[in-house]
Design a protein around this motif. Structure first.
Motif, PDB file in Angstrom:
ATOM      1  N   VAL A  64       0.837  -1.204   0.000  1.00 52.99           N
ATOM      2  CA  VAL A  64       0.000   0.000   0.000  1.00 52.99           C
ATOM      3  C   VAL A  64       0.869   1.250   0.000  1.00 52.99           C
ATOM      4  CG1 VAL A  64      -1.746   1.289   1.280  1.00 52.99           C
ATOM      5  CG2 VAL A  64      -1.886  -1.192   1.157  1.00 52.99           C
ATOM      6  N   GLN A  65       1.957   1.211   0.751  1.00 49.14           N
ATOM      7  CA  GLN A  65       2.862   2.363   0.785  1.00 49.14           C
ATOM      8  C   GLN A  65       3.509   2.607  -0.574  1.00 49.14           C
ATOM      9  OE1 GLN A  65       5.411   1.125   4.016  1.00 49.14           O
ATOM     10  NE2 GLN A  65       4.266   2.330   5.530  1.00 49.14           N
ATOM     11  N   ASP A 102       2.112   2.056  -3.400  1.00 45.70           N
ATOM     12  CA  ASP A 102       1.071   2.684  -4.231  1.00 45.70           C
ATOM     13  C   ASP A 102       0.742   4.095  -3.778  1.00 45.70           C
ATOM     14  OD1 ASP A 102       0.903   0.398  -5.733  1.00 45.70           O
ATOM     15  OD2 ASP A 102      -0.730  -0.462  -4.541  1.00 45.70           O
ATOM     16  N   GLY A 154      -0.199   4.988  -0.603  1.00 48.83           N
ATOM     17  CA  GLY A 154      -1.162   5.044   0.484  1.00 48.83           C
ATOM     18  C   GLY A 154      -0.515   5.456   1.794  1.00 48.83           C
ATOM     19  N   LYS A 159      -5.021   5.186   5.158  1.00 53.10           N
ATOM     20  CA  LYS A 159      -5.484   4.220   4.161  1.00 53.10           C
ATOM     21  C   LYS A 159      -5.115   2.806   4.566  1.00 53.10           C
ATOM     22  CE  LYS A 159      -5.479   3.273  -0.804  1.00 53.10           C
ATOM     23  NZ  LYS A 159      -4.971   3.698  -2.136  1.00 53.10           N
ATOM     24  N   ILE A 160      -3.933   2.626   5.107  1.00 54.93           N
ATOM     25  CA  ILE A 160      -3.517   1.298   5.589  1.00 54.93           C
ATOM     26  C   ILE A 160      -4.443   0.828   6.700  1.00 54.93           C
ATOM     27  CG2 ILE A 160      -1.678   0.045   6.770  1.00 54.93           C
ATOM     28  CD1 ILE A 160       0.318   1.893   5.344  1.00 54.93           C
ATOM     29  N   ARG A 165      -8.268   0.474   5.029  1.00 56.86           N
ATOM     30  CA  ARG A 165      -8.437  -0.440   3.898  1.00 56.86           C
ATOM     31  C   ARG A 165      -7.831  -1.821   4.139  1.00 56.86           C
ATOM     32  NH1 ARG A 165      -9.409   2.522  -0.832  1.00 56.86           N
ATOM     33  NH2 ARG A 165     -10.672   4.347  -0.252  1.00 56.86           N
TER      34      ARG A 165
END
Length: 268
Positions: free
Chosen positions: A164-165, A167, A169, A173-174, A177
């Motif tokens: 995620v990081q 992308d 995020g 968000k982590i 999501r």
């Protein structure tokens, strides 16, 4: 051998169900009935007139509403706070993180009764007494929920966070999501246990509330019981009505409650 287990299970189910059946049967008896033997409790006539009298002539429905409101607010806010704290302690590197975790862990070693006097003084200084805020805010700190949720967050691979990081995020968000969806069973279990604990809480409402319009059920029921000390039917009606919400909750979320108890290590 299986039939022995079945017989034992049926016996235990009857043993635990007997008080509920007794409460319901006595609650629909007419007041002033002459009772000579136990069998007389189960003989007609039966009537729901006392239910109407209790619901219309007391503040029981108001107290049920107060209990539901306070329990829902405490549950939602406690789970949110515990989830964020558990996530921070598990996945966000910061200085003295281990010290902070042991500080939370130490909260399990201090009984609530030991802090009740300073808590009352703080609530008094902040004008929280005789208010819904005074019932909700002191109940939001839950070391058990933080520790249980942290243990679940620890089990989530860091590779998911890194993806995620990559992308772009951020932490929020982590958390929303990735972490919350994967720990949904733990969140549900902690929410149910927190709701039940708030519903049954007596000591703090007893100390902080004097206005009977703000009473919760654990405070209001003893008040009604003192009025019906020479009667059997009305106390049973009061307890039957008060038991309905928590029985419905248990029937719907039985699996989550059992799972939550096993996860949190609570026995009883």
């Amino acid at each position: 051998m299986k039939w022995l287990y079945r017989i034992f299970s049926v016996f235990m189910a009857f043993l635990f169900a007997a008080p509920l059946v007794w409460m319901l049967v006595v609650s629909i008896k007419e007041e002033g009935m002459k009772i000579i033997t136990v069998a007389d409790w189960f003989k007609p006539p039966f009537s729901f007139a006392v239910y109407k009298e209790v619901l219309m002539g007391t503040k029981l429905t108001n107290w049920i509403g107060n209990s539901i409101l306070v329990a829902v607010m405490v549950t939602v806010l406690t789970v949110i706070i515990a989830a964020m704290a558990g996530f921070a302690l598990s996945k966000i590197p910061f200085r003295y993180r281990a010290v902070m975790f042991f500080f939370v862990l130490a909260g399990l070693l201090i009984p609530g009764e030991a802090t009740i006097i300073p808590l009352y003084q703080v609530a008094k200084d902040m004008s929280l007494l005789n208010s819904y805020r005074g019932l909700v805010i002191p109940a939001l700190a839950s070391p058990v929920a933080v520790i249980v949720l942290k243990s679940f967050f620890d089990g989530i691979p860091n590779d998911l966070i890194e993806s995620v990081q990559i992308d772009g995020g951020g932490v929020w968000k982590i958390f929303t999501r990735i972490m919350l969806p994967l720990t949904r069973p733990a969140l549900a279990s902690m929410a149910i246990l927190t709701f039940i604990g708030s519903w049954n809480n007596f000591l703090w409402p007893f100390l902080s509330i004097t206005d009977d319009n703000l009473f919760t059920l654990p405070m209001g029921i003893p008040t009604l019981m003192s009025q019906y000390s020479e009667d059997y039917v009305k106390p049973m009606v009061v307890n039957a009505i008060a038991s309905v919400p928590i029985i419905i909750l248990f029937v719907i979320f039985e699996k989550q409650i059992v799972k939550g108890i096993s996860m949190s290590g609570i026995k009883g």
